[in-house]
Enzyme design. Structure first.
Site, mmCIF file in Angstrom:
data_model
loop_
_atom_site.group_PDB
_atom_site.id
_atom_site.type_symbol
_atom_site.label_atom_id
_atom_site.label_comp_id
_atom_site.label_asym_id
_atom_site.label_seq_id
_atom_site.Cartn_x
_atom_site.Cartn_y
_atom_site.Cartn_z
ATOM 1 N N LYS A 112 0.831 -1.209 0.000
ATOM 2 C CA LYS A 112 0.000 0.000 0.000
ATOM 3 C C LYS A 112 0.872 1.270 0.000
ATOM 4 C CE LYS A 112 -4.075 -2.189 0.754
ATOM 5 N NZ LYS A 112 -3.599 -3.570 0.558
HETATM 6 C C1 LIG Z 1 -3.928 -4.744 -0.005
HETATM 7 C C2 LIG Z 1 -3.056 -5.943 -0.053
HETATM 8 C C3 LIG Z 1 -3.235 -6.963 -1.014
HETATM 9 C C4 LIG Z 1 -4.366 -6.961 -2.029
HETATM 10 O O1 LIG Z 1 -4.209 -5.964 -2.998
HETATM 11 P P1 LIG Z 1 -5.484 -5.490 -3.850
HETATM 12 O O2 LIG Z 1 -5.013 -4.329 -4.637
HETATM 13 O O3 LIG Z 1 -6.522 -5.116 -2.836
HETATM 14 O O4 LIG Z 1 -5.900 -6.639 -4.683
HETATM 15 C C5 LIG Z 1 -2.352 -8.043 -1.015
HETATM 16 N N1 LIG Z 1 -1.371 -8.129 -0.105
HETATM 17 C C6 LIG Z 1 -1.176 -7.188 0.837
HETATM 18 C C7 LIG Z 1 -0.084 -7.361 1.829
HETATM 19 C C8 LIG Z 1 -2.002 -6.053 0.885
HETATM 20 O O5 LIG Z 1 -1.797 -5.116 1.838
#
Ligand SMILES: *Cc1c(COP(=O)(O)O)cnc(C)c1O
Length: 497
Positions: A112
Site C-alpha cells: 500500500k
Molecule cells: C492490499 C493488499 C493486497 C491486495 O491488494 P489489492 O489491490 O486489494 O488486490 C495483497 N497483499 C497485501 C499485503 C495487501 O496489503
C-alpha cells in the site's frame, strides 16, 4: 494527448485527472476510468536505463495529463525518497524459479505504501490546481493496515490533516503500536469502543453529512478519502509493472519484446488491474495470474463467469486479501462490457441487491488474459516453508498465496514464460504466521521476540519500521464511543459550535 476520466456507471460528464483524484468516486457511485489507455511510446531500451522515479514520470504523465512536468516530478520525488529502505524502491529477487517484485520497502513494509506515499502529494497538487482553498482532511476507518499506510503517507504533508479511527480491541498489538506511535503534527489516531463496522459506518455518515461539511468549510477544511478506488492510487501502481519489465531486460533475464507473466495476490483487485493497464500500455505481459486465498470469489468468477459474494467470510493468515467484494473489478467489467456504462451499472446493482451477477459469454471471452486460482491455508504455509527450504528466501503469507498459485498454474499449463510475482508484504509484517510456517509449530513468544527469532533463522535484518516501534513513545491515546466521532473530529480540528 489529453486523457480525461469518466464514470463506469453512466454519468456522461468527463473530468480532468486532478478532479478525479479530488473526487475519488463519481457522483453516480461509479469509478473513474481513463477515456483511453495511453500507449507507452518509449523504447524498452530507454526504459531499461531509467531509475524508479524516471519510470514513474514516464508512466504517470501519460495518465495525469493536466499535471505539469514540475508538479508531477515534485510529487514523485517527495514520495519515492528515503522513506524507502532501498534506492531501487521496488527491487526484484530471483528465487524458486520466478522473480519476486518486492513492493514492501516503504514506511509500513507493505505494498500500500507504493501508492499511499504519493497520493497525498497528488491530492494537494490537485487541490491547488482547482483553486481549492480549504485544507484537506483525510478521514479513514481502518481494520489495521490501510490506516497506518495512510498515516505514514500524509504525515507532515502541508495542506492536509489525517484522522484515523480504529477499533480499540479489534487490531493486532503490533498494528495498534504502529498507529499510536505515528509522528507528524497533522496526524490524529483515535480508538473507538465498537468494532470496525461501527467505525466505518460513522465515517461514511460523516462524509454524507451536509451540515458537517458546511461547518468544516467555514473553518477552512474539507473531507477527502484515501480509498483504494481513487485513480490517484491506481496510476502509481502501474509504474512498478513497467519498471519490473525494464529491470528484467536490464539484467539480461529477458530480451526487449519477450513476454512475461505476472502473478498477483489479490483482494480488492487494484494491484492486478494496474498490471492489466500496463499491458494495455504496451508492456508485453502475457498472462495475469490472479491469486486468491480461501475467500476464492475471484477464482470462481474467472472459472464460471458468475461473481457471487453470498458466501461465508473466512478469516485467513493473509488478512489483506480477506475480501468478498473486489471493488476495482468494476473497472475491468466496464471494459469487457465494451465500455457500456448502463450494462456495468446493472451488474453492480444486481451485486448490491441480489449478491451476484453473471457476465455474458462475449464478455467472458475477453478474460483470456487472466488465469485465476487459490491457495488453502495449508498450501500457503507449505509454500512459505518450501520456498525457504529451496531458495533460502522468506516470503510473507500474501506473497505465498501467489507463489503457491503460480505452482498450480505451471502444473495446469506447463507455461514456462518468465514470471514476476508481486511480493506485497515483508515477512516481518506477518511474523507470527511466517514463523509458524517455517518451524511447523505454534509459538508462545510475543511479536517482537518472534521478529528476533525470524532474523536469526533467516539472516534477514529486521526492518526499521518494526525496530522503531519497539521503543517508540505512544503519541495518541484517545478512545471514544462511535456516536461521539463527529464531535471528536470537530474538536481535533478546533471547530467550535
Ligand atoms: C492490499 C493488499 C493486497 C491486495 O491488494 P489489492 O489491490 O486489494 O488486490 C495483497 N497483499 C497485501 C499485503 C495487501 O496489503
Amino acid at each position: 494527448m489529453q486523457v480525461l476520466y469518466k464514470s463506469t456507471r453512466g454519468k456522461k460528464e468527463t473530468v480532468t485527472a486532478s478532479m478525479a483524484i479530488l473526487k475519488g468516486l463519481s457522483e453516480d457511485g461509479g469509478l473513474f476510468v481513463p477515456t483511453s489507455i495511453p500507449k507507452l511510446d518509449v523504447s524498452v531500451e530507454e526504459l531499461a536505463k531509467m531509475n524508479y522515479q524516471e519510470t514513474a514520470y514516464e508512466v504517470m504523465k501519460r495518465f495525469l495529463t493536466d499535471f505539469t512536468e514540475d508538479e508531477l516530478k515534485s510529487c514523485i520525488n517527495n514520495a519515492y525518497d528515503d522513506k524507502f529502505d532501498t534506492k531501487e524502491i521496488a527491487p526484484l529477487h530471483q528465487a524458486d524459479g520466478a522473480y519476486f517484485l518486492e513492493l514492501y520497502h516503504g514506511a509500513t513494509i507493505a505494498f500500500k505504501d507504493m501508492a499511499l506515499s504519493i497520493l497525498p502529494h497528488l491530492m494537494t497538487t490537485a487541490a491547488k490546481k482547482n483553486q481549492v482553498k480549504n485544507e484537506i482532511v483525510i478521514l479513514t476507518a481502518t481494520s489495521g493496515d490501510t490506516g497506518k499506510a495512510a498515516l505514514a503517507g500524509f504525515a507532515d504533508v502541508p495542506g492536509t490533516k489525517i484522522i484515523v479511527f480504529y477499533p480499540k480491541h479489534g487490531v493486532s498489538p503490533i498494528q495498534e503500536k504502529q498507529m499510536v506511535t505515528q509522528k507528524g503534527n497533522n496526524t490524529y489516531v483515535v480508538g473507538i469502543t465498537g468494532n470496525f463496522d461501527d467505525a466505518q459506518t460513522a465515517v461514511k455518515k460523516m462524509f454524507n453529512d451536509k451540515q458537517l461539511a458546511e461547518e468544516l468549510d467555514r473553518a477552512g477544511y474539507q473531507f477527502s478519502s484515501a480509498n483504494s478506488i481513487n485513480i490517484g492510487r491506481l496510476v502509481p501502481q502501474i509504474v512498478y509493472y513497467v519498471y519490473a519489465y525494464a529491470a528484467l531486460v536490464r539484467q539480461g533475464a529477458i530480451q526487449a519484446g519477450d513476454e512475461i507473466n505476472a502473478v498477483v495476490p489479490t483482494g480488492n483487485f487494484g494491484n492486478i488491474l494496474a498490471c492489466y493497464y500496463a499491458k494495455q500500455m504496451g508492456i508485453p505481459y502475457k498472462k495475469l495470474i490472479c491469486a486468491s486465498n480461501e475467500n476464492r470469489v475471484l477464482y470462481d468468477f474467472f472459472r464460471t463467469g458468475t461473481y457471487d459474494r453470498k458466501r461465508e467470510f473466512i478469516l485467513t493468515t493473509s488478512p489483506s486479501m480477506d475480501i468478498l467484494i473486489s471493488s476495482n473489478l468494476e473497472r475491468l467489467i466496464y471494459r469487457i462490457a465494451g465500455e457500456n456504462a448502463a450494462k456495468c451499472a446493472e451488474f453492480m446493482q444486481s451485486l448490491s441487491t441480489g449478491g451476484e451477477y453473471t457476465i455474458t459469454d462475449e464478455m467472458k471471452a475477453q478474460l483470456k488474459d487472466f488465469y485465476g486460482n487459490y491457495c488453502s491455508e495449508e498450501e500457503t504455509a507449505q509454500t512459505i516453508s518450501s520456498v525457504f527450504k529451496d531458495s533460502s528466501y522468506v516470503i510473507d503469507s500474501h506473497t505465498a498465496v501467489a507463489a503457491g498459485v503460480y505452482k498450480k498454474y505451471i502444473k495446469d499449463t506447463n507455461d514456462r514464460t518468465p514470471a514476476v510475482i508481486a511480493s506485497t508484504a515483508s515477512p516481518y509484517k506477518f511474523t507470527r504466521c511466517v514463523m509458524e510456517a517455517l518451524t511447523g509449530e505454534k509459538s508462545a513468544l510475543d511479536d517482537f521476540a518472534l521478529a528476533d527469532a525470524l532474523a536469526n533463522l533467516s539472516g534477514v535484518k529486521i526492518p526499521k519500521a518494526v525496530e522503531e516501534i519497539r521503543t517508540a513513545p505512544v503519541l495518541h491515546d484517545r478512545v471514544v464511543n462511535a456516536p461521539e466521532m463527529p464531535e471528536t473530529v470537530k474538536e481535533l480540528l478546533g471547530i467550535h459550535a
